[in-house]
Design a protein around this motif. Sequence first.
Motif, PDB file in Angstrom:
ATOM      1  N   UNK A   1       0.836  -1.035   0.081  1.00 35.43           N
ATOM      2  CA  UNK A   1      -0.206   0.017   0.231  1.00 35.43           C
ATOM      3  C   UNK A   1       0.675   1.233  -0.005  1.00 35.43           C
ATOM      4  N   UNK A   2       2.009   0.984   0.750  1.00 39.66           N
ATOM      5  CA  UNK A   2       2.610   2.583   0.579  1.00 39.66           C
ATOM      6  C   UNK A   2       3.583   2.193  -0.592  1.00 39.66           C
ATOM      7  N   UNK A   3       4.398   1.641  -0.973  1.00 42.04           N
ATOM      8  CA  UNK A   3       5.168   1.119  -2.226  1.00 42.04           C
ATOM      9  C   UNK A   3       5.014   0.866  -3.389  1.00 42.04           C
ATOM     10  N   UNK A   4       3.801   0.191  -3.661  1.00 46.48           N
ATOM     11  CA  UNK A   4       2.550  -0.443  -5.376  1.00 46.48           C
ATOM     12  C   UNK A   4       3.227   1.664  -5.829  1.00 46.48           C
ATOM     13  N   UNK A   5       2.039   1.741  -5.883  1.00 52.11           N
ATOM     14  CA  UNK A   5       0.806   2.791  -6.146  1.00 52.11           C
ATOM     15  C   UNK A   5       1.808   3.626  -6.753  1.00 52.11           C
ATOM     16  N   UNK A   6       2.618   3.913  -5.922  1.00 53.37           N
ATOM     17  CA  UNK A   6       4.032   5.899  -6.321  1.00 53.37           C
ATOM     18  C   UNK A   6       4.830   5.200  -6.981  1.00 53.37           C
ATOM     19  N   UNK A   7       5.267   3.896  -7.597  1.00 47.79           N
ATOM     20  CA  UNK A   7       6.598   2.883  -8.681  1.00 47.79           C
ATOM     21  C   UNK A   7       6.198   2.965 -10.014  1.00 47.79           C
ATOM     22  N   UNK A   8       4.016   2.694  -9.940  1.00 43.43           N
ATOM     23  CA  UNK A   8       3.805   2.458 -10.957  1.00 43.43           C
ATOM     24  C   UNK A   8       3.659   3.473 -11.697  1.00 43.43           C
ATOM     25  N   UNK A   9       2.704   5.038 -10.895  1.00 43.64           N
ATOM     26  CA  UNK A   9       2.672   6.099 -11.954  1.00 43.64           C
ATOM     27  C   UNK A   9       4.318   6.733 -11.513  1.00 43.64           C
ATOM     28  N   UNK A  10       5.160   6.015 -10.839  1.00 38.00           N
ATOM     29  CA  UNK A  10       6.336   6.792 -11.197  1.00 38.00           C
ATOM     30  C   UNK A  10       6.965   6.271 -12.940  1.00 38.00           C
ATOM     31  N   UNK A  11       6.676   4.832 -12.928  1.00 39.98           N
ATOM     32  CA  UNK A  11       7.238   4.351 -14.546  1.00 39.98           C
ATOM     33  C   UNK A  11       5.935   5.557 -15.283  1.00 39.98           C
ATOM     34  N   UNK A  12       4.889   4.954 -15.185  1.00 44.52           N
ATOM     35  CA  UNK A  12       3.847   5.701 -15.879  1.00 44.52           C
ATOM     36  C   UNK A  12       4.831   7.289 -16.639  1.00 44.52           C
ATOM     37  N   UNK A  13       5.140   7.447 -15.867  1.00 46.96           N
ATOM     38  CA  UNK A  13       5.103   9.387 -15.954  1.00 46.96           C
ATOM     39  C   UNK A  13       6.844   9.990 -16.477  1.00 46.96           C
ATOM     40  N   UNK A  14       7.691   9.108 -15.742  1.00 51.11           N
ATOM     41  CA  UNK A  14       8.577   9.051 -16.769  1.00 51.11           C
ATOM     42  C   UNK A  14       8.696   8.065 -18.194  1.00 51.11           C
ATOM     43  N   UNK A  15       8.717   7.005 -17.832  1.00 50.03           N
ATOM     44  CA  UNK A  15       9.126   6.517 -19.727  1.00 50.03           C
ATOM     45  C   UNK A  15       7.817   6.970 -20.553  1.00 50.03           C
ATOM     46  N   UNK A  16       6.384   6.420 -20.010  1.00 47.55           N
ATOM     47  CA  UNK A  16       5.648   7.063 -21.046  1.00 47.55           C
ATOM     48  C   UNK A  16       5.144   8.710 -21.732  1.00 47.55           C
ATOM     49  N   UNK A  17       5.227   9.073 -20.062  1.00 49.04           N
ATOM     50  CA  UNK A  17       5.267  10.964 -21.341  1.00 49.04           C
ATOM     51  C   UNK A  17       6.502  11.335 -20.864  1.00 49.04           C
ATOM     52  N   UNK A  18       7.341  11.847 -19.914  1.00 45.70           N
ATOM     53  CA  UNK A  18       8.450  12.726 -19.665  1.00 45.70           C
ATOM     54  C   UNK A  18       9.585  12.288 -21.317  1.00 45.70           C
ATOM     55  N   UNK A  19       9.933  10.686 -21.413  1.00 44.56           N
ATOM     56  CA  UNK A  19      11.237  10.472 -22.086  1.00 44.56           C
ATOM     57  C   UNK A  19      10.744  10.807 -23.633  1.00 44.56           C
ATOM     58  N   UNK A  20       9.032  11.043 -24.465  1.00 45.41           N
ATOM     59  CA  UNK A  20       8.965  11.073 -25.641  1.00 45.41           C
ATOM     60  C   UNK A  20       8.513  12.622 -25.724  1.00 45.41           C
ATOM     61  N   UNK A  21       8.400  13.543 -24.061  1.00 46.44           N
ATOM     62  CA  UNK A  21       8.234  15.206 -24.622  1.00 46.44           C
ATOM     63  C   UNK A  21       9.941  15.480 -24.664  1.00 46.44           C
ATOM     64  N   UNK A  22      10.514  14.654 -23.872  1.00 42.36           N
ATOM     65  CA  UNK A  22      12.449  15.022 -24.346  1.00 42.36           C
ATOM     66  C   UNK A  22      12.856  14.844 -25.824  1.00 42.36           C
ATOM     67  N   UNK A  23      12.169  13.307 -25.888  1.00 44.53           N
ATOM     68  CA  UNK A  23      12.866  13.114 -27.180  1.00 44.53           C
ATOM     69  C   UNK A  23      11.469  14.132 -28.748  1.00 44.53           C
ATOM     70  N   UNK A  24      10.924  13.740 -28.526  1.00 44.25           N
ATOM     71  CA  UNK A  24      10.428  15.439 -29.636  1.00 44.25           C
ATOM     72  C   UNK A  24      11.556  16.846 -29.718  1.00 44.25           C
ATOM     73  N   UNK A  25      11.930  16.889 -28.057  1.00 42.20           N
ATOM     74  CA  UNK A  25      12.402  18.156 -28.382  1.00 42.20           C
ATOM     75  C   UNK A  25      13.491  18.060 -28.761  1.00 42.20           C
ATOM     76  N   UNK A  26      14.570  16.531 -27.780  1.00 46.64           N
ATOM     77  CA  UNK A  26      15.788  17.230 -28.591  1.00 46.64           C
ATOM     78  C   UNK A  26      15.853  16.494 -29.747  1.00 46.64           C
ATOM     79  N   UNK A  27      15.170  16.330 -30.829  1.00 50.06           N
ATOM     80  CA  UNK A  27      15.053  15.591 -32.135  1.00 50.06           C
ATOM     81  C   UNK A  27      15.572  15.955 -32.179  1.00 50.06           C
ATOM     82  N   UNK A  28      15.336  17.892 -32.477  1.00 48.58           N
ATOM     83  CA  UNK A  28      15.377  18.911 -33.330  1.00 48.58           C
ATOM     84  C   UNK A  28      16.410  19.686 -33.304  1.00 48.58           C
ATOM     85  N   UNK A  29      17.577  18.910 -32.076  1.00 48.01           N
ATOM     86  CA  UNK A  29      18.636  19.511 -31.593  1.00 48.01           C
ATOM     87  C   UNK A  29      20.131  19.201 -32.782  1.00 48.01           C
ATOM     88  N   UNK A  30      19.678  18.033 -32.796  1.00 48.34           N
ATOM     89  CA  UNK A  30      20.483  17.192 -33.798  1.00 48.34           C
ATOM     90  C   UNK A  30      20.759  18.018 -35.464  1.00 48.34           C
TER      91      UNK A  30
END
Length: 398
Positions: A369-398
Amino acid sequence: MVYNFISALVACLLIILVGEWLSKLTKGWVPSVFISAVLILLGYWTIFPPTLVADAKILGIGSTTAIFLLIAHMGTLFSLKRLMDQWKTILICLAGLTGMVGLCWVLCPFFMDKSFVISGLPPLTGGIVAATMMQKAAADAGLKEAAIFAISMYCIQGFAGYPLTAICLKRESKRLLKQFRAGQESAEGADAARIMAEAMALPENAKAGPLATPASWNTPFFVLLKLCLVAWFAFVIGVLTGVSGAIWALIFGVVFCRLGFLESDILSKTGSKDFLFLTLIMFVYSGLSDCTPELLFGLIGPMLIMIVIGLVGMAILGCIVGRILKVSPYLGFANCLTALYGFPFDAIMTERICHEESENKAEFDFLMSRLFPSMIVGGFVTVTITSVVLAGIFVKLL
């Protein structure tokens, strides 16, 4: 006659399957993507032609259509309620990734070419989609080594993430259990099965949404057509605005799912998700055909330097924000580290450690109850959302 487009596709599937089988033998501690990458790399150096993926006739799909469809699909997995319940986790993860990107951006150019920094950071902060976007952008820019660097970073990042996460979760578990056994914390109402189901539940379909289509229409082909229309719209808006179409695909996946036009987890309803993922990951692996042993060994040093610097930046800023929000530094850093492997490894690792540290069901339910929900949300925020946005920005820099 023996080698043709079908036998090439068989080889691609065997590479993925052997990677999955061997990863299961190690209980996930050796990532399947790493094993598959090693297998195809050895194949390129020995028996595979460098055109293996192209010969299988899936290269074009993986480098174009699969990217946009899978990103829009990821938007349909977005549960606003689940994210808002874990708003502290979101802020800590965003702070950790900001620290990782910021410190790497400042320090890494002293140790490696700037193209490595640009191509390597999005894969380090996320998963296959970010790696694909950066590998393609680097290859299109004629930066062969940077393209291989992006692939390699994606394949090895888990080796840093798994042990560090295990250490953090074990320390946090011991801290929580000490309070629980002393009667300072309660597990009233906690049930591990319910917690897991709620944490990983898909968002409800907006059946009454203004753009919802009749259920009788929603055959696999019609559902796929709707997703393609959204992906096409994202591509056009990307061209018109100059903002990466991948970012728009993620946004429109969220929006059109809320409006009822797209169903949650939409690709699973078409039966095409696994095939699209196959084409995507094989497109990434196809970039290894240009990788010689000398080039690979030359990239090991820059990769290790970027990982170390990135993790230091992540730990510093993530823990600072966690302290402000009164979240344990162990849990906060573990949440941030999900960027290095994502789902389902965040779920598997958390459940396993809760089992190992608890002595009975009450303690297990409490830890989950203390660990599982935050770990699942953490993975969703970092991998699913933030990394795509970051890649979308960085592809313009190459």
